[in-house]
Scaffold this motif. Sequence first.
Motif, PDB file in Angstrom:
ATOM      1  N   GLU A 154      22.353 102.451  -1.506  1.00  0.00           N
ATOM      2  CA  GLU A 154      22.126 103.306  -0.344  1.00  0.00           C
ATOM      3  C   GLU A 154      22.831 104.642  -0.484  1.00  0.00           C
ATOM      4  O   GLU A 154      22.402 105.646   0.087  1.00  0.00           O
ATOM      5  CB  GLU A 154      22.625 102.598   0.925  1.00  0.00           C
ATOM      6  N   ASP A 155      23.948 104.655  -1.212  1.00  0.00           N
ATOM      7  CA  ASP A 155      24.746 105.863  -1.344  1.00  0.00           C
ATOM      8  C   ASP A 155      25.025 106.179  -2.806  1.00  0.00           C
ATOM      9  O   ASP A 155      25.300 105.276  -3.610  1.00  0.00           O
ATOM     10  CB  ASP A 155      26.087 105.717  -0.617  1.00  0.00           C
ATOM     11  N   THR A 177      15.647 106.842  -3.289  1.00  0.00           N
ATOM     12  CA  THR A 177      17.069 107.157  -3.398  1.00  0.00           C
ATOM     13  C   THR A 177      17.478 107.359  -4.852  1.00  0.00           C
ATOM     14  O   THR A 177      18.218 108.299  -5.182  1.00  0.00           O
ATOM     15  CB  THR A 177      17.916 106.025  -2.778  1.00  0.00           C
ATOM     16  N   GLN A 211      11.888  98.060   1.144  1.00  0.00           N
ATOM     17  CA  GLN A 211      13.203  98.243   0.513  1.00  0.00           C
ATOM     18  C   GLN A 211      13.058  98.770  -0.907  1.00  0.00           C
ATOM     19  O   GLN A 211      13.845  99.621  -1.343  1.00  0.00           O
ATOM     20  CB  GLN A 211      13.958  96.916   0.507  1.00  0.00           C
ATOM     21  N   GLY A 264      24.237  98.349  -2.567  1.00  0.00           N
ATOM     22  CA  GLY A 264      22.904  98.313  -1.984  1.00  0.00           C
ATOM     23  C   GLY A 264      22.037  99.492  -2.378  1.00  0.00           C
ATOM     24  O   GLY A 264      20.925  99.638  -1.875  1.00  0.00           O
ATOM     25  N   GLU A 268      12.141 102.498  -0.734  1.00  0.00           N
ATOM     26  CA  GLU A 268      13.289 103.314  -0.343  1.00  0.00           C
ATOM     27  C   GLU A 268      14.300 103.408  -1.472  1.00  0.00           C
ATOM     28  O   GLU A 268      14.897 104.459  -1.709  1.00  0.00           O
ATOM     29  CB  GLU A 268      13.944 102.725   0.898  1.00  0.00           C
ATOM     30  N   ARG A 269      14.486 102.316  -2.181  1.00  0.00           N
ATOM     31  CA  ARG A 269      15.420 102.326  -3.300  1.00  0.00           C
ATOM     32  C   ARG A 269      14.949 103.297  -4.381  1.00  0.00           C
ATOM     33  O   ARG A 269      15.738 104.064  -4.938  1.00  0.00           O
ATOM     34  CB  ARG A 269      15.575 100.924  -3.877  1.00  0.00           C
TER      35      ARG A 269
END
Length: 422
Positions: free
Chosen positions: A110-111, A81, A74, A108, A77-78
């Motif tokens: 994510e976007d 992003t 996580q 989160g 991935e963060r």
Amino acid sequence: MRRRHLVTSIAVTATAGALVAVTLPALASTDPDRSGPELDAGPGAEAAPPGIGDEIAPELLDGLRRDLGLSEAQALERLRTEAWASQTSAALREQLGERYAGAWLNEGAEDLMIGVTDAAAADQVRAAGAEPKLVDRTEQQLASAKATLDQHSDQAAAPIAGWYVSASDNALVVLTPDWAEPAAWAFVDDSGVARGGVRVEHTDEEPRLLNDIRGGDAYFINDAARCSVGFSVAGGFVTAGHCALGGAATTGFNGVPQGEFVAASFPGVGVGGPDDWGVVAVNQDWVPQPVVNDFADGTLPVAGSDEAPVGASVCKYGSTTGVSCGIIQAKDATVNYPEGTVTGMTRTDACAEPGDSGGAWLSGDQAQGITSGGSGDCTTGGVTFFQPLNEVLEINDLTLVTTDGDDIGVPPARRCRWCRLG
């Protein structure tokens, strides 16, 4: 260009006799949902930039796992992003112009969310792989309203902790205890700002100064007050301006004479400006390095100073509390210290304590800023503000020392505009 400002009462951590007080590269991607015309693509790249993927420092992952509750996957991935979001939001700001209304990552991370004021701009945002949100007020309009409050900061009652622009709310947020809400609205009204774009938020924050050279290392001012090193620049380092309140001469963490303040900005110090930065020129016994102390018997690289967006993770490195990580909550914050009002700070939910002042803030391997102050501590948690680094470099014509080795060896005493403190 002078940045827009946000205000928040803040604590600059100071210990008795000591001043104390925290970037990610872009990713290439083949993901069609993360690419758009003339924009770098987003997460999912096969080749990761420095500081991401296999090259990321384990100490950074440890901090994100510990303080944000993330698994290693996580955290990676963060970081990917956030690296993509930094470049994409900057490109969209330039492309959309007056229709742009700010950027933030969702809860989160994510976007990437982009505020826009019309449907055509929303289509451009989607094409870039981000999510648009139609709002009423542009970033420029909110910044103008905040600048008006900044101009009337001397009229802000003591309980008002500060104010900042919240892109996700499309509003100017004023922070105050619940019992002082009438005073907050009176301040807004007296400044001439319309209430329609303002939200008063209740808070228990009571900002104070964080009074206390790899980044994060301790140093002493006039052999008394202690602060933390921010980042190495050619010929010296940058740190908090309020640290210069303790004097001019500096000594390293090992007691060896180090240098002196040659420039500073803080109410009552140096140029007396509304910022919180200081520049120390070091002597020949010290060599500025492109690293930050990881407080785990190692160092972290400083590869550049790309600015991370609101919602991105960021970690602080200071001589009192070591490493603490959190999220960037807002930018261009104005902070109403007892010592005076400072503007243009970045607000985070990472903790800091006296002695951390001046310390480094990293997002990935990118330098973000230097610790100013905050509210709370690292036992109960709190809010901490940092002075954005790029403004300090620009104002003083300084060169950040980075791992690419392109820094120029010109002492800050010859490069800063405000030399000397006198």
